[in-house]
Write a protein that holds these residues in place. Structure first.
Motif, mmCIF file in Angstrom:
data_model
loop_
_atom_site.group_PDB
_atom_site.id
_atom_site.type_symbol
_atom_site.label_atom_id
_atom_site.label_comp_id
_atom_site.label_asym_id
_atom_site.label_seq_id
_atom_site.Cartn_x
_atom_site.Cartn_y
_atom_site.Cartn_z
ATOM 1 N N ASP A 1 -3.826 0.770 -1.024
ATOM 2 C CA ASP A 1 -4.737 0.876 0.122
ATOM 3 C C ASP A 1 -4.100 0.313 1.393
ATOM 4 O O ASP A 1 -4.268 0.861 2.487
ATOM 5 C CB ASP A 1 -6.044 0.141 -0.172
ATOM 6 C CG ASP A 1 -6.865 0.836 -1.255
ATOM 7 O OD1 ASP A 1 -6.611 2.023 -1.518
ATOM 8 O OD2 ASP A 1 -7.746 0.181 -1.848
ATOM 9 N N LYS A 2 -3.375 -0.789 1.246
ATOM 10 C CA LYS A 2 -2.729 -1.402 2.409
ATOM 11 C C LYS A 2 -1.602 -0.510 2.932
ATOM 12 O O LYS A 2 -1.350 -0.436 4.137
ATOM 13 C CB LYS A 2 -2.183 -2.789 2.040
ATOM 14 C CG LYS A 2 -3.250 -3.836 1.803
ATOM 15 C CD LYS A 2 -2.615 -5.198 1.521
ATOM 16 C CE LYS A 2 -3.687 -6.237 1.209
ATOM 17 N NZ LYS A 2 -4.553 -6.481 2.382
ATOM 18 N N LYS B 1 -2.061 -14.700 -4.453
ATOM 19 C CA LYS B 1 -3.424 -14.741 -4.985
ATOM 20 C C LYS B 1 -3.633 -15.981 -5.854
ATOM 21 O O LYS B 1 -4.633 -16.688 -5.730
ATOM 22 C CB LYS B 1 -3.702 -13.484 -5.806
ATOM 23 C CG LYS B 1 -3.689 -12.194 -5.009
ATOM 24 C CD LYS B 1 -4.959 -12.019 -4.217
ATOM 25 C CE LYS B 1 -5.028 -10.637 -3.591
ATOM 26 N NZ LYS B 1 -6.268 -10.424 -2.819
ATOM 27 N N TYR C 1 -3.604 -5.361 -9.123
ATOM 28 C CA TYR C 1 -3.331 -5.375 -7.691
ATOM 29 C C TYR C 1 -2.845 -4.048 -7.118
ATOM 30 O O TYR C 1 -2.782 -3.901 -5.903
ATOM 31 C CB TYR C 1 -2.267 -6.442 -7.371
ATOM 32 C CG TYR C 1 -2.683 -7.842 -7.734
ATOM 33 C CD1 TYR C 1 -3.859 -8.388 -7.240
ATOM 34 C CD2 TYR C 1 -1.905 -8.625 -8.575
ATOM 35 C CE1 TYR C 1 -4.249 -9.678 -7.570
ATOM 36 C CE2 TYR C 1 -2.278 -9.918 -8.905
ATOM 37 C CZ TYR C 1 -3.449 -10.437 -8.396
ATOM 38 O OH TYR C 1 -3.831 -11.708 -8.722
ATOM 39 N N TRP C 2 -2.489 -3.067 -7.945
ATOM 40 C CA TRP C 2 -1.794 -1.920 -7.380
ATOM 41 C C TRP C 2 -2.685 -1.066 -6.484
ATOM 42 O O TRP C 2 -2.220 -0.502 -5.498
ATOM 43 C CB TRP C 2 -1.053 -1.110 -8.429
ATOM 44 C CG TRP C 2 -1.827 -0.424 -9.508
ATOM 45 C CD1 TRP C 2 -3.168 -0.449 -9.745
ATOM 46 C CD2 TRP C 2 -1.241 0.425 -10.496
ATOM 47 N NE1 TRP C 2 -3.462 0.320 -10.824
ATOM 48 C CE2 TRP C 2 -2.293 0.872 -11.318
ATOM 49 C CE3 TRP C 2 0.042 0.844 -10.798
ATOM 50 C CZ2 TRP C 2 -2.092 1.725 -12.405
ATOM 51 C CZ3 TRP C 2 0.237 1.683 -11.877
ATOM 52 C CH2 TRP C 2 -0.811 2.115 -12.665
ATOM 53 N N GLN C 3 -3.970 -0.977 -6.767
ATOM 54 C CA GLN C 3 -4.832 -0.216 -5.879
ATOM 55 C C GLN C 3 -4.958 -0.907 -4.516
ATOM 56 O O GLN C 3 -4.956 -0.259 -3.466
ATOM 57 C CB GLN C 3 -6.219 -0.031 -6.491
ATOM 58 C CG GLN C 3 -7.141 0.874 -5.691
ATOM 59 C CD GLN C 3 -6.604 2.284 -5.577
ATOM 60 O OE1 GLN C 3 -6.308 2.937 -6.577
ATOM 61 N NE2 GLN C 3 -6.474 2.779 -4.346
ATOM 62 N N GLU C 4 -5.044 -2.235 -4.545
ATOM 63 C CA GLU C 4 -5.121 -2.991 -3.290
ATOM 64 C C GLU C 4 -3.869 -2.774 -2.448
ATOM 65 O O GLU C 4 -3.952 -2.576 -1.223
ATOM 66 C CB GLU C 4 -5.310 -4.474 -3.588
ATOM 67 C CG GLU C 4 -5.318 -5.365 -2.364
ATOM 68 C CD GLU C 4 -5.468 -6.841 -2.691
ATOM 69 O OE1 GLU C 4 -5.281 -7.670 -1.775
ATOM 70 O OE2 GLU C 4 -5.764 -7.173 -3.856
ATOM 71 N N ILE C 5 -2.717 -2.784 -3.091
ATOM 72 C CA ILE C 5 -1.472 -2.583 -2.359
ATOM 73 C C ILE C 5 -1.382 -1.155 -1.833
ATOM 74 O O ILE C 5 -0.964 -0.907 -0.701
ATOM 75 C CB ILE C 5 -0.263 -2.912 -3.251
ATOM 76 C CG1 ILE C 5 -0.241 -4.402 -3.565
ATOM 77 C CG2 ILE C 5 1.033 -2.488 -2.579
ATOM 78 C CD1 ILE C 5 0.893 -4.831 -4.440
ATOM 79 N N VAL D 1 0.795 -1.208 0.000
ATOM 80 C CA VAL D 1 0.000 0.000 0.000
ATOM 81 C C VAL D 1 0.836 1.270 0.000
ATOM 82 O O VAL D 1 0.796 2.018 -0.938
ATOM 83 C CB VAL D 1 -0.924 -0.021 1.192
ATOM 84 C CG1 VAL D 1 -1.690 1.256 1.293
ATOM 85 C CG2 VAL D 1 -1.859 -1.190 1.104
#
Length: 507
Positions: free
Chosen positions: A397-398, A227, A391-395, A206
């Motif tokens: 956010d984290k 994943k 996946y980059w938005q998920e990362i 994130v």
């Protein structure tokens, strides 16, 4: 945060002044604005040169003023001359973050001054794969001089800074980069996320997204493996190789709920860092060099976990072969696969287990244990070029939520000007170096708290492979390359081909 280091001056965009005159000024071609870039000039040779600052070519382009970039293990394939078809002058690097400097007329979501992380693979945003954000499968952007249809049946996506099979797009180890289809291939990062946390938007969390460097991208590869292999609560996981990819995989596996993680490497410093990736007792480390036989890794795991692992992940590098045969192939430049670790993974997992693997060579793993895969019903996942956009938005956010802090990977901070001198250091595999963060003159003046300060010239010289040793190292390596004449190389290659055919292992 200051956008300029105090000892740098911005590039001037003004044309040279002319003397006052009553005559009409003659129309002249503007002098191209120059910026620094790290370019390939041959095997074991890169340099820092002045190149023209890119312009907006298509309406959906932006030009990014890079604040930070990284050195990735993939860059060493080019430096070692292991990838063919690379033209001298190719700008290297595929991981960066920066500030939007120029905007095409069709760009809707970005404006000048936005901080962005740039995807390492260039995607069109419109094909059926891109609509699912599986951008590593995009074929519309490929402009490579060759493709992999002979071994994979399909073209590869375009990537920054590779200059051969994955296209000719100039790379990110530079002060500026042009990004096509910018609305799709750039991710805006918040001001509160420092470059050190956001650079991983390419490879390989994130807050890492905010960095211009490649730190973020390197997180994408291990996340994809987690994943794809479907790690869930209570799983027992094995991870081979504890470089940046393996270290991030340990942390992602812990976040996914793995109750036990076997982390395998030969360096005590890496093993110690892996143990910090989860709550106490979850990560159990194995130094395979302290075991009696190489295959004892499998026996050790079977003794601890008789039913086998639920999931195994190969995060190793082709630069560090284990078997004598693989070492010989590497010396002779005949390396085509790295099946040793893959086979250990296959043998270690239980029936119906899952194995995630990446290989740097087309058509690799042609000697892996297919019989065990069939008999045990193992699901084998290839995790090469990552679908960054998936996946980059998920990362990000984290990172923003502090669930993930990628800065633990950064062990070296250098200036862009020092990158050419750092390639021999990077290639020498100094144990204390995990991820190299390179800042440009547009980058933050001070390091983010908790990340390394700039490496001084004196410190760089003292590192293994540093300036004092680089000339000798390069000379010896190049001599080794010259000893292998083209005739000998051809004979060895033909001999290997005949052997493969005789053994039934030819592709």
């Amino acid at each position: 945060m200051s956008l300029f280091n105090s000892d740098y001056q911005p590039i001037s965009t003004a044309t040279p002044a002319t003397a006052a005159t009553h005559e009409p000024a003659a129309t002249s071609t503007p002098v191209p604005v120059k910026g620094k870039a790290v370019t390939y000039s041959g095997t074991y040779s890169v340099g820092l040169v002045d190149v023209n600052v890119p312009e907006v070519v298509k309406d959906d382009d932006v030009v990014v003023k890079i604040t930070a970039t990284t050195l990735c293990g993939s860059d060493l394939h080019l430096w070692h001359g292991e990838a063919t078809g690379i033209a001298a002058g190719t700008v290297l690097g595929h991981e960066c973050v920066g500030i939007v400097d120029k905007v095409g007329s069709a760009v809707k979501n970005l404006k000048e001054g936005d901080r962005v992380v740039v995807a390492s693979n260039i995607a069109c945003g419109e094909c059926r794969f891109c609509k699912q954000k599986i951008t590593s499968m995009c074929e519309r952007t490929a402009q490579s001089i060759a493709d992999l249809r002979g071994s994979t049946g399909q073209r590869t996506p375009e990537s920054f800074g590779c200059g051969h099979l994955p296209g000719k797009m100039p790379g990110a180890q530079a002060e500026y980069a042009r990004v096509p289809v910018a609305d799709f291939n750039c991710l805006k990062i918040p001001d509160e996320v420092p470059d050190e946390k956001g650079i991983k938007a390419t490879s390989n969390g994130v807050k890492q997204y905010i960095q211009t460097d490649a730190v973020y991208i390197n997180s994408i590869v291990p996340l994809r493996r987690i994943k794809d292999t479907g790690i869930k609560d209570g799983d027992i996981v094995g991870i081979w190789g504890l470089g940046p990819i393996g270290q991030a995989a340990v942390r992602f596996a812990a976040l996914a709920g793995a109750r036990r993680i076997y982390a395998i490497d030969k360096l005590d410093s890496r093993l110690a860092l892996a143990r910090q990736g989860a709550k106490p007792g979850v990560v159990q480390t194995i130094n395979y060099q302290q075991l009696e036989e190489l295959d004892d890794v499998v026996e050790f795991i079977q003794a601890k976990c008789p039913e086998g692992l639920d999931c195994a992940i190969d995060a190793t590098s082709t630069h560090e072969p284990k078997s004598l045969l693989h070492k010989a192939e590497k010396v002779l430049r005949l390396e085509s696969d790295n099946p040793n670790v893959v086979n250990e993974c296959i043998r270690s997992v239980r029936k119906m287990g899952r194995v995630g693997v990446v290989s740097s060579y087309p058509g690799a793993m042609n000697h892996f244990n297919m019989g065990a895969v069939m008999e045990k019903g193992i699901r084998l996942f290839g995790n090469g070029t990552p679908p960054v956009h998936l996946y980059w938005q998920e990362i990000l956010d984290k990172i923003v939520s502090d669930e993930l802090d990628p800065t633990f990977l950064i062990t070296q901070r250098i200036r862009l000007e020092d990158v050419p001198d750092f390639y021999p250091v990077w290639a020498s595999r100094v144990p204390s170096i995990q991820k190299v963060f390179a800042v440009t003159r547009f980058g933050p003046e001070k390091a983010h708290p908790g990340t390394p300060a700039l490496t001084s010239n004196q410190q760089l010289e003292r590192l293994d492979g540093g300036r004092r040793r680089s000339s000798l190292l390069v000379t010896v390596q190049q001599m080794g390359g010259r000893r292998r004449s083209s005739f000998l190389q051809s004979m060895l290659s033909e001999g290997k081909t005949y052997l493969d055919k005789a053994l039934g292992t030819a592709q």
